[in-house]
Design an enzyme around this catalytic site. Structure first.
Site, PDB file in Angstrom:
ATOM      1  N   GLY A   1      76.896  13.817  86.596  1.00 31.21           N
ATOM      2  CA  GLY A   1      75.536  14.139  85.681  1.00 31.21           C
ATOM      3  C   GLY A   1      75.351  12.924  85.068  1.00 31.21           C
ATOM      4  O   GLY A   1      76.139  11.815  85.427  1.00 31.21           O
ATOM      5  N   CYS A   2      73.644  12.666  84.664  1.00 31.00           N
ATOM      6  CA  CYS A   2      73.665  11.050  84.764  1.00 31.00           C
ATOM      7  C   CYS A   2      73.555  10.569  83.165  1.00 31.00           C
ATOM      8  O   CYS A   2      74.391   9.751  83.269  1.00 31.00           O
ATOM      9  CB  CYS A   2      72.149  11.133  84.599  1.00 31.00           C
ATOM     10  SG  CYS A   2      70.802  11.995  83.746  1.00 31.00           S
TER      11      CYS A   2
END
Length: 344
Positions: A147-148
């Protein structure tokens, strides 16, 4: 290489197209959709006129099995059903959705509130934090792209935990993201009149990236911990800045913290350790695959402030996915990715 993208109509998919069109080893790109087959892609996204004027294709396993790499850039809960028929039939699979990041299906169900992917596929997947898992990525057929938020957080704190410079039991992480992190589908929260001139917190103590960060800390640094992690929406388009507050162990100096980060990432082209806090910011990495890190020890409180900055759509999504593809294909990690940040 022949590359397919499922979910190209989202922001992550658009960034995949931008970088892959300039990749020296990619000769053919096809876009696949579950809802808009036949639509000419550039009619929806005018910036791609004369660049990608092909129609969107229906998702077909037999067709996709002929590709070298397939990226899935869909909302969570989609590839848990979509991806299994493609496993083992030919292409390398790189999933940006989040459906294969958590190794415990019950944890996925709890945090994502969706049905998990088949356990046998989850067990085959490799967590694609490139700088920390290169060997396993090279051999993987299924990559769970991080994920970011976790990318910015983990790259900045893992070296310090692994080398026992900070105490992982009391991590407080404050993270902020631009609105593109919420995806291309508009909502009341991301509506201009709601987001403009407004800084807001969301998913307090409930963000789905919490178990992902904790899992990776245990996986790569050998520390089992529970973190405090909260996220904020900033009225800008791109960028993530994570700030982690962590107690340091007795006798640890600011020089040790900085040198640990420098030594860890000495041979990693996309991680930059920045000495001056004034040189750290989202516009320093915008549009690029860089992660900038800064650390500063507060000797008064004996706590370190650790900052990680990325472009959420690039290092936090498409760029890291292509970096993982490069590793899989024995290409330089920088292939197609070594671009100068936009800055302004």
């Amino acid at each position: 290489m022949k590359v397919g993208i499922i979910g190209a109509t989202g922001y992550g998919g658009l960034e995949l197209i931008r970088f892959l069109h300039n990749h020296p080893e990619v000769e053919h790109i096809e876009l696949f959709t579950s809802s808009s087959a036949g639509e000419t892609f550039s009619t929806r996204f005018g910036h791609l006129v004369s660049i990608h004027d092909k129609p969107l294709n229906e998702i077909n396993v037999d067709t996709l099995s002929t590709f070298d790499v397939v990226f899935t850039s869909t909302p969570s809960g989609v590839t848990s059903e979509l991806l299994p028929p493609l496993v083992g039939v030919g292409p390398k699979l790189i999933d940006l959705s989040g459906d294969y990041r958590l190794q415990d299906p019950s944890s996925y169900e709890k945090w994502y509130k969706k049905k998990p992917a088949p356990l046998e596929i989850i067990q085959q997947s490799v967590y694609g934090l490139t700088e920390w898992n290169e060997k396993n990525i090279k051999e993987a057929s299924v990559i769970a792209n991080p994920g970011c938020y976790p990318t910015a957080v983990l790259l900045s704190i893992l070296p310090l935990i692994k080398n026992e410079l900070i105490d992982p039991n009391y991590l407080v992480i404050d993270a902020k993201s631009g609105i593109s992190g919420a995806g291309i589908k508009p909502s009341q929260t991301t509506h201009f009149s709601e987001a403009n001139e407004n800084l807001s917190i969301y998913k307090i103590n409930q963000h789905q990236h919490i178990p992902e960060i904790e899992q990776a800390i245990e996986m790569f640094a050998g520390a089992k911990t529970n973190i405090t992690f909260n996220t904020h929406l900033v009225p800008m388009t791109r960028g993530i800045l994570s700030t982690t507050y962590a107690p340091v162990h007795a006798g640890v100096t600011n020089k040790q913290l900085t040198e640990c980060l420098i030594e860890t990432y000495r041979d990693h082209p996309f991680v930059r350790v920045i000495s001056e806090a004034s040189a750290v910011g989202t516009n320093r990495v915008k549009g690029s695959n860089f992660c900038d890190i800064h650390v500063k020890l507060d000797e008064r409180t004996n706590r370190a402030t650790i900052v990680g900055v990325i472009d959420n759509l690039v290092k936090g999504a498409a760029g890291q996915a292509i970096q993982n593809m490069n590793v899989q294909m024995n290409l330089p990690q920088t292939s197609g990715l070594h671009v100068v940040p936009l800055f302004i």
